[in-house]
Motif scaffolding. Structure first.
Motif, mmCIF file in Angstrom:
data_model
loop_
_atom_site.group_PDB
_atom_site.id
_atom_site.type_symbol
_atom_site.label_atom_id
_atom_site.label_comp_id
_atom_site.label_asym_id
_atom_site.label_seq_id
_atom_site.Cartn_x
_atom_site.Cartn_y
_atom_site.Cartn_z
ATOM 1 N N THR A 111 49.265 55.485 -11.293
ATOM 2 C CA THR A 111 48.802 54.232 -10.695
ATOM 3 C C THR A 111 47.638 54.538 -9.753
ATOM 4 O O THR A 111 47.410 55.689 -9.373
ATOM 5 N N ALA A 112 46.945 53.472 -9.352
ATOM 6 C CA ALA A 112 45.838 53.655 -8.411
ATOM 7 C C ALA A 112 46.327 54.275 -7.102
ATOM 8 O O ALA A 112 45.709 55.211 -6.579
ATOM 9 N N ILE A 113 47.429 53.780 -6.575
ATOM 10 C CA ILE A 113 47.936 54.301 -5.300
ATOM 11 C C ILE A 113 48.415 55.745 -5.455
ATOM 12 O O ILE A 113 48.168 56.591 -4.575
ATOM 13 N N ASN A 114 49.060 56.076 -6.571
ATOM 14 C CA ASN A 114 49.472 57.459 -6.793
ATOM 15 C C ASN A 114 48.283 58.410 -6.765
ATOM 16 O O ASN A 114 48.382 59.563 -6.328
ATOM 17 N N HIS A 115 47.122 57.912 -7.234
ATOM 18 C CA HIS A 115 45.925 58.752 -7.289
ATOM 19 C C HIS A 115 45.493 59.219 -5.897
ATOM 20 O O HIS A 115 44.919 60.302 -5.745
ATOM 21 N N PHE A 116 45.791 58.420 -4.886
ATOM 22 C CA PHE A 116 45.495 58.845 -3.520
ATOM 23 C C PHE A 116 46.223 60.156 -3.201
ATOM 24 O O PHE A 116 45.649 61.070 -2.603
ATOM 25 N N TYR A 117 47.499 60.207 -3.590
ATOM 26 C CA TYR A 117 48.333 61.373 -3.264
ATOM 27 C C TYR A 117 48.101 62.540 -4.220
ATOM 28 O O TYR A 117 48.237 63.701 -3.836
ATOM 29 N N GLU A 118 47.743 62.219 -5.455
ATOM 30 C CA GLU A 118 47.537 63.258 -6.461
ATOM 31 C C GLU A 118 46.170 63.916 -6.359
ATOM 32 O O GLU A 118 45.990 65.050 -6.791
ATOM 33 N N LYS A 119 45.196 63.213 -5.757
ATOM 34 C CA LYS A 119 43.846 63.779 -5.655
ATOM 35 C C LYS A 119 43.159 63.496 -4.316
ATOM 36 O O LYS A 119 42.800 64.426 -3.606
ATOM 37 N N LEU A 120 42.990 62.221 -3.982
ATOM 38 C CA LEU A 120 42.066 61.866 -2.898
ATOM 39 C C LEU A 120 42.417 62.498 -1.559
ATOM 40 O O LEU A 120 41.540 63.001 -0.856
ATOM 41 N N LEU A 121 43.694 62.477 -1.195
ATOM 42 C CA LEU A 121 44.098 63.030 0.100
ATOM 43 C C LEU A 121 44.002 64.555 0.147
ATOM 44 O O LEU A 121 44.061 65.146 1.231
ATOM 45 N N LYS A 122 43.826 65.182 -1.008
ATOM 46 C CA LYS A 122 43.679 66.645 -1.069
ATOM 47 C C LYS A 122 42.229 67.086 -0.917
ATOM 48 O O LYS A 122 41.956 68.258 -0.638
ATOM 49 N N LEU A 123 41.295 66.158 -1.110
ATOM 50 C CA LEU A 123 39.887 66.547 -1.199
ATOM 51 C C LEU A 123 39.311 67.030 0.126
ATOM 52 O O LEU A 123 38.454 67.913 0.145
ATOM 53 N N ILE A 130 36.226 59.644 -1.659
ATOM 54 C CA ILE A 130 37.078 59.280 -0.531
ATOM 55 C C ILE A 130 36.333 58.279 0.351
ATOM 56 O O ILE A 130 35.190 57.939 0.103
ATOM 57 N N GLY A 131 37.030 57.764 1.380
ATOM 58 C CA GLY A 131 36.444 56.722 2.206
ATOM 59 C C GLY A 131 36.458 55.375 1.507
ATOM 60 O O GLY A 131 37.145 55.175 0.494
ATOM 61 N N ALA A 132 35.693 54.432 2.017
ATOM 62 C CA ALA A 132 35.667 53.070 1.466
ATOM 63 C C ALA A 132 35.202 53.063 0.013
ATOM 64 O O ALA A 132 35.786 52.387 -0.839
ATOM 65 N N ILE A 133 34.145 53.822 -0.278
ATOM 66 C CA ILE A 133 33.644 53.897 -1.649
ATOM 67 C C ILE A 133 34.709 54.491 -2.563
ATOM 68 O O ILE A 133 34.940 54.006 -3.679
ATOM 69 N N GLY A 134 35.362 55.531 -2.116
ATOM 70 C CA GLY A 134 36.396 56.180 -2.932
ATOM 71 C C GLY A 134 37.532 55.241 -3.282
ATOM 72 O O GLY A 134 38.053 55.266 -4.401
ATOM 73 N N ILE A 135 37.927 54.396 -2.329
ATOM 74 C CA ILE A 135 38.982 53.419 -2.594
ATOM 75 C C ILE A 135 38.524 52.443 -3.672
ATOM 76 O O ILE A 135 39.251 52.162 -4.636
ATOM 77 N N GLY A 136 37.321 51.926 -3.537
ATOM 78 C CA GLY A 136 36.804 51.005 -4.542
ATOM 79 C C GLY A 136 36.733 51.643 -5.915
ATOM 80 O O GLY A 136 37.113 51.034 -6.928
ATOM 81 N N ARG A 137 36.270 52.891 -5.974
ATOM 82 C CA ARG A 137 36.157 53.585 -7.259
ATOM 83 C C ARG A 137 37.529 53.842 -7.876
ATOM 84 O O ARG A 137 37.688 53.797 -9.100
ATOM 85 N N THR A 138 38.514 54.129 -7.046
ATOM 86 C CA THR A 138 39.864 54.387 -7.563
ATOM 87 C C THR A 138 40.427 53.166 -8.281
ATOM 88 O O THR A 138 40.979 53.276 -9.385
ATOM 89 N N PHE A 139 40.274 52.002 -7.682
ATOM 90 C CA PHE A 139 40.792 50.789 -8.321
ATOM 91 C C PHE A 139 39.961 50.397 -9.544
ATOM 92 O O PHE A 139 40.503 49.903 -10.534
ATOM 93 N N ALA A 140 38.653 50.656 -9.499
ATOM 94 C CA ALA A 140 37.809 50.400 -10.673
ATOM 95 C C ALA A 140 38.233 51.290 -11.836
ATOM 96 O O ALA A 140 38.369 50.826 -12.979
ATOM 97 N N TYR A 141 38.463 52.571 -11.553
ATOM 98 C CA TYR A 141 38.849 53.507 -12.611
ATOM 99 C C TYR A 141 40.226 53.164 -13.175
ATOM 100 O O TYR A 141 40.434 53.162 -14.391
ATOM 101 N N SER A 142 41.169 52.853 -12.290
ATOM 102 C CA SER A 142 42.516 52.514 -12.750
ATOM 103 C C SER A 142 42.498 51.261 -13.611
ATOM 104 O O SER A 142 43.193 51.183 -14.636
ATOM 105 N N GLY A 143 41.702 50.270 -13.216
ATOM 106 C CA GLY A 143 41.585 49.065 -14.033
ATOM 107 C C GLY A 143 40.988 49.358 -15.390
ATOM 108 O O GLY A 143 41.452 48.844 -16.419
ATOM 109 N N ALA A 144 39.961 50.213 -15.414
ATOM 110 C CA ALA A 144 39.326 50.578 -16.686
ATOM 111 C C ALA A 144 40.284 51.322 -17.605
ATOM 112 O O ALA A 144 40.191 51.224 -18.835
ATOM 113 N N LYS A 145 41.222 52.064 -17.002
ATOM 114 C CA LYS A 145 42.206 52.832 -17.784
ATOM 115 C C LYS A 145 43.459 52.024 -18.112
ATOM 116 O O LYS A 145 44.363 52.524 -18.776
ATOM 117 N N GLY A 146 43.540 50.788 -17.621
ATOM 118 C CA GLY A 146 44.715 49.968 -17.870
ATOM 119 C C GLY A 146 45.925 50.371 -17.053
ATOM 120 O O GLY A 146 47.061 50.079 -17.421
#
Length: 214
Positions: free
Chosen positions: A167-179, A126-142
């Motif tokens: 999607t990367a943005i969905n991941h915020f709601y499916e995981k990141l905002l719950k952490l 989560i935070g700034a690093i978490g946002i960067g990692r989310t988009f990196a992971y989503s890109g790696a997964k296509g």
């Protein structure tokens, strides 16, 4: 002796994850190790166990290892090869096998060291690093950055979390905002507040820009 074990393990993990580009690279491990030490100091946890579990936790992750079983065996083999004592091996493996989010279906962490390392790993999501990692992971997964036609999954199995289209943005709601609500230790909860607020501010800006309002 313990410092030498840590140094050997740092080199092992750095070599293993050197070219990892999905957000689970060596510098993720570096941050989780440092966060673990920070939280361990506040919570009175065993520093050696926290550092070793932090260093090795993604070696056993199925995103890296193929299967969790194969990853845990690799961690066990490594710890035995550098003569880590059996009680430490058992504790470290127990922490690593319980750490993952798994679509919100993970088991509760039992030891204070496990809670420390799990909190550190979650803080790095989560935070700034978490946002960067989310988009990196989503890109790696296509996966797409965002698609309004792909719904956010409210509940999901571990298999759905790993394999279904998202999607990367969905991941915020499916995981990141719950952490934030899943932090174990008082100090990590305090650190999570600022990082969680950063996520919310980012999403507000994102959707304003998505709709062309800013």
């Amino acid at each position: 002796m313990k410092q030498k074990i840590i140094q050997q393990t740092e080199k092992f993990v750095k070599d293993k994850l050197r070219n990892e580009s999905s957000g689970h690279d060596w510098y993720h491990i570096y941050r989780v190790k440092n966060l673990s030490l920070n939280i361990a100091e506040k919570e009175g946890a065993d520093h050696f166990v926290c550092v070793m579990a932090a260093l090795l936790h993604d070696i056993a992750d199925e995103k890296i290892a193929g299967t969790e079983e194969e990853g845990l065996q690799e961690v066990k083999n490594w710890l035995e090869s550098i003569s880590v004592e059996e009680p430490y091996i058992t504790h470290i493996l127990s922490i690593i096998s319980t750490m993952s989010f798994k679509g919100g279906n993970g088991k509760e962490m039992e030891s204070v060291e496990g809670k420390v390392v799990q909190d550190a790993d979650r803080l790095d999501a989560i935070g700034a690093i978490g946002i960067g990692r989310t988009f990196a992971y989503s890109g790696a997964k296509g996966q797409l950055m965002y698609d309004p036609e792909i719904p956010v999954r409210e509940t999901m199995t571990k298999e759905q979390y790993r394999n279904e289209r998202s999607t990367a943005i969905n991941h915020f709601y499916e995981k990141l905002l719950k952490l934030k609500h899943g932090m174990n230790t008082p100090y990590a909860k305090k650190l999570a507040d600022d990082r969680h607020a950063f996520l919310e501010n980012f999403l507000e800006q994102f959707f304003e820009e998505w709709e062309g309002r800013r």
